[in-house]
Design an enzyme around this catalytic site. Structure first.
Site, PDB file in Angstrom:
ATOM      1  N   PRO A  30       0.840  -1.199   0.000  1.00 35.87           N
ATOM      2  CA  PRO A  30       0.000   0.000   0.000  1.00 35.87           C
ATOM      3  C   PRO A  30       0.879   1.254   0.000  1.00 35.87           C
ATOM      4  CG  PRO A  30      -0.651  -1.523   1.750  1.00 35.87           C
ATOM      5  CD  PRO A  30       0.653  -1.999   1.226  1.00 35.87           C
ATOM      6  N   LYS A  31       0.450   2.254  -0.694  1.00 40.94           N
ATOM      7  CA  LYS A  31       1.156   3.539  -0.658  1.00 40.94           C
ATOM      8  C   LYS A  31       0.581   4.330   0.517  1.00 40.94           C
ATOM      9  CE  LYS A  31       2.538   7.436  -3.597  1.00 40.94           C
ATOM     10  NZ  LYS A  31       2.095   8.511  -2.715  1.00 40.94           N
ATOM     11  N   VAL A  32       1.220   4.178   1.648  1.00 41.96           N
ATOM     12  CA  VAL A  32       0.722   4.783   2.890  1.00 41.96           C
ATOM     13  C   VAL A  32       0.827   6.303   2.790  1.00 41.96           C
ATOM     14  CG1 VAL A  32       1.009   4.902   5.381  1.00 41.96           C
ATOM     15  CG2 VAL A  32       1.429   2.740   4.173  1.00 41.96           C
TER      16      VAL A  32
END
Length: 554
Positions: free
Chosen positions: A120-122
């Site tokens: 995930p691209k936090v």
């Protein structure tokens, strides 16, 4: 990982657009104004840690700026102003990730690459963690990727950051994202929640309160760490960092990336995300990393709820009832699965309130049933030369029953209305076909098409023999439709409930009703009763009614 990573998209989109037709003086003014605004946003982001504008909006305006520079100052090339308050040098530079536009671009990037993972691209604040002999020595804000601020004091109050790790020899460097810990956050439904700004504010606040206790850490880079993914994941876990195994998945192709992207977009997560990152373990030593030079990772962001687009022109249209509407023509933009080229503003008064003209950058979203909606104006060009709308005093519910030069739009709207399925149901008689009839000079009033012969229709460009026969047949059969359909075709403003209760089958009893009698019909109040009576007894309408009665006679 913010503004500087969208350059590929910016260059490609700007190259498509044409150059504005401006004088040198205006070009200087427009470039100066936009440059000043971009610099202000750069300062807020890189020095103060505040996102005053979304990545997508910034990218769009940065692309516009670079387009203008190529048009008017080819030798110049504005880059984001990366000044910060920081003076601490990162031992390993932050490379950022390149954003890709979609699945096809991701698939192309993945070609011939091995051992890829997706995460995930936090959506948080990027930092560097430096450990010396196993003890936390520094936490440095991302800053410009080369230097940042010393946030070490705040790091010691964040439980997710271990003060000591069992890696006691020499220096170890980690890069990751500080994020606001969430409970069952569903990105698709909950959005960004302003989480990044909360974290950035807490890191700079003199008294952050309890926010630091609610900040998590996602380590997404271990420069010069172990060579295999399994070793890295177990090494991070054993060192006391939060376990990211559940959020690190091996992928072979773009199909698998897409599946995880969809899953993480909808399932409950402990953090806010804005897409996914696909990456390999870099071969390059950490001391060789440079900003914007990390070819081992790319991002595929989630579709934004809004996109921004440049207004190419402002047009005005007069509807069937004389209402003037304003429509913006846009340089095409993609939102979800729709290609948007036009968006309605509404009335002239609403357009003036919005203050939007050609050259402005606007934000667009999708309303109910996927209809494009103007949300706001992102950027206004400095020189304001608004077009002049039509004179509203010329148009009303009882204007334009004839195709005079000023009346062409309203007259055409009346024809479109009467050919609709719920009115006269003239199949094939859409806007373009009516325009052909108008341009040929074949129409003199709202119902004059009824008298056109097959020969006359066939003589019109674009209408062959078969179409002429079909249209003529439809015109003839329309006279057999129920009387109420013709009342609708004329545009009499009778509400549906009242129309349903009326039993008249000719014009005479309809015309004989008084205002008071109209008011007795269901759904008709005093104001509507006055409008119905005035409409039916208007000179033009009475003439059309007489014409319809006469043309129906044997």
């Amino acid at each position: 990982m913010h503004y500087v990573i969208g350059l590929v998209w910016m260059f490609s989109s700007a190259a498509i657009a044409g150059c504005p037709v401006w004088t040198p003086a205006r070009a200087e003014a427009e470039i100066s104004a936009l440059g000043a605004q971009l610099t202000q946003w750069d300062d807020a982001y890189y020095r103060q840690g505040k996102s005053q504008i979304s990545d997508a909006d910034y990218d769009a305006l940065q692309g516009k700026m670079e387009q203008w520079q190529r048009c008017f100052h080819p030798a110049s090339d504005r880059r984001p102003q990366l000044s910060t308050d920081g003076h601490v040098l990162h031992p390993v530079a932050h490379v950022g990730v390149r954003k890709l536009a979609g699945k096809a671009a991701v698939a192309k990037w993945m070609e011939n690459k091995q051992d890829l993972v997706v995460q995930p691209k936090v959506d948080g604040v990027a930092v560097t963690l430096v450990y010396r002999d196993g003890i936390l020595a520094k936490m440095i804000s991302r800053g410009d990727g080369i230097t940042g601020e010393d946030w070490t004091a705040s790091a010691r109050a964040i439980g997710a950051i271990p003060g000591v790790i069992p890696l006691s020899s020499g220096q170890q460097v980690f890069q990751g994202e500080l994020y606001l810990m969430m409970n069952d956050h569903h990105q698709a439904a909950d959005g960004g929640k302003n989480a990044r700004a909360i974290v950035a504010g807490a890191m700079r606040a003199k008294n952050p309160g309890g926010v630091l206790r609610n900040i998590g850490l996602f380590v997404w880079a271990w420069p010069d760490g172990p060579k295999t993914l399994a070793q890295r994941l177990s090494g991070l876990r054993n060192a006391g960092f939060p376990d990211i195994s559940d959020w690190t998945r091996r992928v072979k192709d773009a199909e698998e990336v897409e599946a995880w992207r969809k899953r993480w977009f909808h399932q409950a997560l402990p953090f806010v995300t804005d897409g996914v990152v696909v990456h390999a373990i870099p071969d390059l030593k950490g001391n060789s990393w440079m900003p914007d030079a990390g070819d081992w990772a790319v991002a595929w962001k989630y579709p934004p709820p809004q996109v921004s687009g440049e207004v190419q022109s402002v047009s005005f249209s007069v509807g069937r009832t004389g209402k003037i509407s304003v429509v913006l023509t846009l340089q095409p933009v993609q939102l979800d699965d729709k290609r948007i080229t036009r968006v309605s503003v509404g009335s002239v008064a609403r357009w003036r309130q919005r203050d939007v003209i050609a050259g402005d950058q606007v934000r667009i979203s999708l309303a109910g049933q996927g209809i494009p909606r103007l949300d706001s104006v992102l950027w206004r060009v400095a020189q304001r030369d608004p077009p002049r709308p039509p004179d509203s005093t010329l148009f009303h519910a009882l204007s334009c029953f004839h195709p005079t030069p000023d009346c062409r739009q309203q007259f055409l709207a009346r024809l479109e209305w009467l050919s609709g399925k719920s009115v006269l149901n003239l199949t094939g008689m859409g806007r373009q076909r009516w325009q052909q009839l108008m341009q040929s000079g074949s129409l003199s009033h709202l119902f004059s098409w009824l008298t056109l012969s097959e020969e006359q229709l066939q003589a019109i460009a674009g209408i062959g023999k078969a179409k002429a026969q079909a249209f003529r047949q439809q015109f003839r059969l329309s006279r057999q439709l129920p009387f109420k359909r013709w009342v609708r075709a004329l545009g009499v403003p009778i509400p549906a409930r009242a129309m349903h209760s009326i039993l008249d089958d000719s014009w005479a009893p309809l015309l004989s009703r008084s205002v008071q009698e109209w008011q007795q019909q269901p759904g008709v109040g005093p104001g509507r009763a006055e409008k119905i009576y005035a409409y039916l007894h208007h000179q033009e309408v009475e003439w059309l009614i007489k014409w319809l009665e006469a043309s129906a006679s044997p």
